[in-house]
Design a protein around this motif. Sequence first.
Motif, PDB file in Angstrom:
ATOM      1  N   ALA A 144     -15.936  47.014   8.210  1.00 40.50           N
ATOM      2  CA  ALA A 144     -15.203  46.599   9.408  1.00 40.50           C
ATOM      3  C   ALA A 144     -14.044  47.550   9.649  1.00 40.50           C
ATOM      4  O   ALA A 144     -13.367  47.985   8.702  1.00 40.50           O
ATOM      5  CB  ALA A 144     -14.685  45.168   9.257  1.00 40.50           C
ATOM      6  N   GLU A 145     -13.807  47.865  10.922  1.00 35.80           N
ATOM      7  CA  GLU A 145     -12.700  48.737  11.292  1.00 35.80           C
ATOM      8  C   GLU A 145     -11.479  47.905  11.674  1.00 35.80           C
ATOM      9  O   GLU A 145     -11.587  46.933  12.428  1.00 35.80           O
ATOM     10  CB  GLU A 145     -13.087  49.620  12.477  1.00 35.80           C
ATOM     11  CG  GLU A 145     -11.972  50.556  12.927  1.00 35.80           C
ATOM     12  CD  GLU A 145     -12.332  51.369  14.151  1.00 35.80           C
ATOM     13  OE1 GLU A 145     -11.502  52.199  14.578  1.00 35.80           O
ATOM     14  OE2 GLU A 145     -13.446  51.174  14.689  1.00 35.80           O
ATOM     15  N   LEU A 147      -8.509  47.085  13.811  1.00 34.45           N
ATOM     16  CA  LEU A 147      -8.139  47.383  15.197  1.00 34.45           C
ATOM     17  C   LEU A 147      -6.637  47.248  15.416  1.00 34.45           C
ATOM     18  O   LEU A 147      -6.025  48.080  16.098  1.00 34.45           O
ATOM     19  CB  LEU A 147      -8.875  46.430  16.141  1.00 34.45           C
ATOM     20  CG  LEU A 147     -10.403  46.411  16.054  1.00 34.45           C
ATOM     21  CD1 LEU A 147     -10.971  45.382  17.027  1.00 34.45           C
ATOM     22  CD2 LEU A 147     -10.985  47.787  16.340  1.00 34.45           C
ATOM     23  N   THR A 160      -6.380  42.386  12.723  1.00 41.30           N
ATOM     24  CA  THR A 160      -7.612  42.186  13.487  1.00 41.30           C
ATOM     25  C   THR A 160      -8.566  43.325  13.168  1.00 41.30           C
ATOM     26  O   THR A 160      -8.175  44.501  13.205  1.00 41.30           O
ATOM     27  CB  THR A 160      -7.338  42.154  15.003  1.00 41.30           C
ATOM     28  OG1 THR A 160      -6.420  41.101  15.298  1.00 41.30           O
ATOM     29  CG2 THR A 160      -8.622  41.927  15.782  1.00 41.30           C
ATOM     30  N   CYS A 161      -9.807  42.982  12.833  1.00 44.78           N
ATOM     31  CA  CYS A 161     -10.811  44.003  12.542  1.00 44.78           C
ATOM     32  C   CYS A 161     -12.123  43.626  13.218  1.00 44.78           C
ATOM     33  O   CYS A 161     -12.308  42.489  13.672  1.00 44.78           O
ATOM     34  CB  CYS A 161     -11.015  44.155  11.036  1.00 44.78           C
ATOM     35  SG  CYS A 161     -11.722  42.701  10.238  1.00 44.78           S
ATOM     36  N   ARG A 162     -13.031  44.595  13.297  1.00 42.94           N
ATOM     37  CA  ARG A 162     -14.336  44.332  13.897  1.00 42.94           C
ATOM     38  C   ARG A 162     -15.422  44.880  12.968  1.00 42.94           C
ATOM     39  O   ARG A 162     -15.466  46.083  12.703  1.00 42.94           O
ATOM     40  CB  ARG A 162     -14.476  44.972  15.267  1.00 42.94           C
ATOM     41  CG  ARG A 162     -15.839  44.674  15.928  1.00 42.94           C
ATOM     42  CD  ARG A 162     -16.040  45.384  17.250  1.00 42.94           C
ATOM     43  NE  ARG A 162     -15.105  44.919  18.252  1.00 42.94           N
ATOM     44  CZ  ARG A 162     -14.253  45.692  18.891  1.00 42.94           C
ATOM     45  NH1 ARG A 162     -14.190  46.989  18.611  1.00 42.94           N
ATOM     46  NH2 ARG A 162     -13.430  45.195  19.803  1.00 42.94           N
ATOM     47  N   ARG A 196     -16.000  35.089  18.167  1.00 43.15           N
ATOM     48  CA  ARG A 196     -15.764  35.688  19.476  1.00 43.15           C
ATOM     49  C   ARG A 196     -16.958  36.526  19.913  1.00 43.15           C
ATOM     50  O   ARG A 196     -17.736  36.996  19.077  1.00 43.15           O
ATOM     51  CB  ARG A 196     -14.528  36.596  19.412  1.00 43.15           C
ATOM     52  CG  ARG A 196     -13.226  35.889  19.111  1.00 43.15           C
ATOM     53  CD  ARG A 196     -12.140  36.911  18.785  1.00 43.15           C
ATOM     54  NE  ARG A 196     -10.838  36.284  18.568  1.00 43.15           N
ATOM     55  CZ  ARG A 196      -9.853  36.845  17.889  1.00 43.15           C
ATOM     56  NH1 ARG A 196     -10.017  38.059  17.363  1.00 43.15           N
ATOM     57  NH2 ARG A 196      -8.694  36.216  17.725  1.00 43.15           N
ATOM     58  N   ASP A 198     -16.874  39.513  21.021  1.00 40.29           N
ATOM     59  CA  ASP A 198     -16.774  40.905  20.560  1.00 40.29           C
ATOM     60  C   ASP A 198     -16.884  41.027  19.040  1.00 40.29           C
ATOM     61  O   ASP A 198     -16.847  42.134  18.493  1.00 40.29           O
ATOM     62  CB  ASP A 198     -15.473  41.547  21.045  1.00 40.29           C
ATOM     63  CG  ASP A 198     -14.225  40.955  20.384  1.00 40.29           C
ATOM     64  OD1 ASP A 198     -14.350  39.983  19.615  1.00 40.29           O
ATOM     65  OD2 ASP A 198     -13.127  41.479  20.655  1.00 40.29           O
ATOM     66  N   SER A 200     -14.821  40.301  16.684  1.00 41.64           N
ATOM     67  CA  SER A 200     -13.611  40.630  15.930  1.00 41.64           C
ATOM     68  C   SER A 200     -13.119  39.437  15.108  1.00 41.64           C
ATOM     69  O   SER A 200     -13.352  38.278  15.455  1.00 41.64           O
ATOM     70  CB  SER A 200     -12.508  41.124  16.860  1.00 41.64           C
ATOM     71  OG  SER A 200     -12.139  40.111  17.789  1.00 41.64           O
ATOM     72  N   ASP A 202      -9.673  37.858  12.827  1.00 41.69           N
ATOM     73  CA  ASP A 202      -8.248  37.905  12.495  1.00 41.69           C
ATOM     74  C   ASP A 202      -8.047  37.400  11.070  1.00 41.69           C
ATOM     75  O   ASP A 202      -8.696  36.438  10.638  1.00 41.69           O
ATOM     76  CB  ASP A 202      -7.431  37.014  13.436  1.00 41.69           C
ATOM     77  CG  ASP A 202      -7.376  37.539  14.857  1.00 41.69           C
ATOM     78  OD1 ASP A 202      -7.687  38.733  15.063  1.00 41.69           O
ATOM     79  OD2 ASP A 202      -7.026  36.754  15.759  1.00 41.69           O
TER      80      ASP A 202
END
Length: 370
Positions: A144-145, A147, A160-162, A196, A198, A200, A202
């Motif tokens: 996960a990146e 953000l 926050t990551c995705r 979500r 997208d 993502s 938290d």
Amino acid sequence: MSNLSRLLKESWTLVEEQQDKLAKYFYARVFLNNPQLRELFPVQMDVQRSRLLGAIVTAVQTVDDPDRFAEYLQSLGRDHRKFHVQPEHYDVVGGALLEALRVFAADQWTLEFDQAWRDAYRVIAERMIAGADADSSNPPYWHAEVLYHERRSRDIAVITCRPMHPLEYRAGQYVSVETRYQPRLWRAYSVANAPRKDGSLDFHVRAVGAGWVSSALVRRVRPGDMIRIGSPMGQMTLDRRSTRDIVCVAGGTGLAPIKALIEEMTLANRTRWVHVFFGARDRDDLYDLACLDRLAARYPWLSVVAATSEDPDFPGEHGNISDIVARYGPWRDHDFFVSGSPTMVRSTLRTLVELQVPAIRIKYDAFGDS
């Protein structure tokens, strides 16, 4: 209590006061007999040593109620895929555990005790292996990146990551997280939002003194960094069939899963009142209170009570959050969600027992970075 459960608990009392030494011996036998397994574990073994042994002992001693813990053990097996655990490794761990128990119980160890631990561990291993096998369509962990990274107080950050690939979970669940700063060292964190579009996630993280992972997440991780995330776990999720009103009790960053549950409720709730009690040492640790207040202003069914235990000038409630919950009752007909440090959770559970809240209506998670 069954005979198996009695034997397990009785035998554990023989070594309980020596569990630190037992844990060191246990790992020594694992690595001595199978040195290739050492690379699966973090360099710092101090915290890991107590975690793994504690998890094994707790799981073995719950074998008396296999149906209740089947889902947990299967999810634990899925989660352990991130360590590259193979079925044959369970035999290695089981053998080392039995050898350690025999050594430290010495002449008090009996054949009955030995067989009881063999039988219990076999059930645990089978459940976990089945869970891992059933999850083969998912990766062992998700990259996960990061953000966004926002410091909310002296030692709290909201991250926050995705994930690079879809990760399915339910509001209220937690995952384990690893950073590049501490390879193979994983810590559990609740996801602080409902799923979500997208994808993502938290996380609310507090850096603690001995927290290798938490300190890295708060003080070193930056947007653009990659982290790894394990499989979702935990049953602190909404019972969508229930029509009872809800009480949420959060201590510090234990707010994370509560926030996710509230977010889920905003999507569909029309009939259930939700009362949130958010406690911390001082106002700085009430790091997300402004957001909770905005949600309460928007949704009439949501109320928020904040409290500090060590900030006499705070313009709200004062004292331990469990005591404040008791003052606002009665709560006998409500569903409860409790999240925070182990000490805070234990205190709240004792209060709820005194308030005669049925245990079946209480869901909780208690874990920390140390």
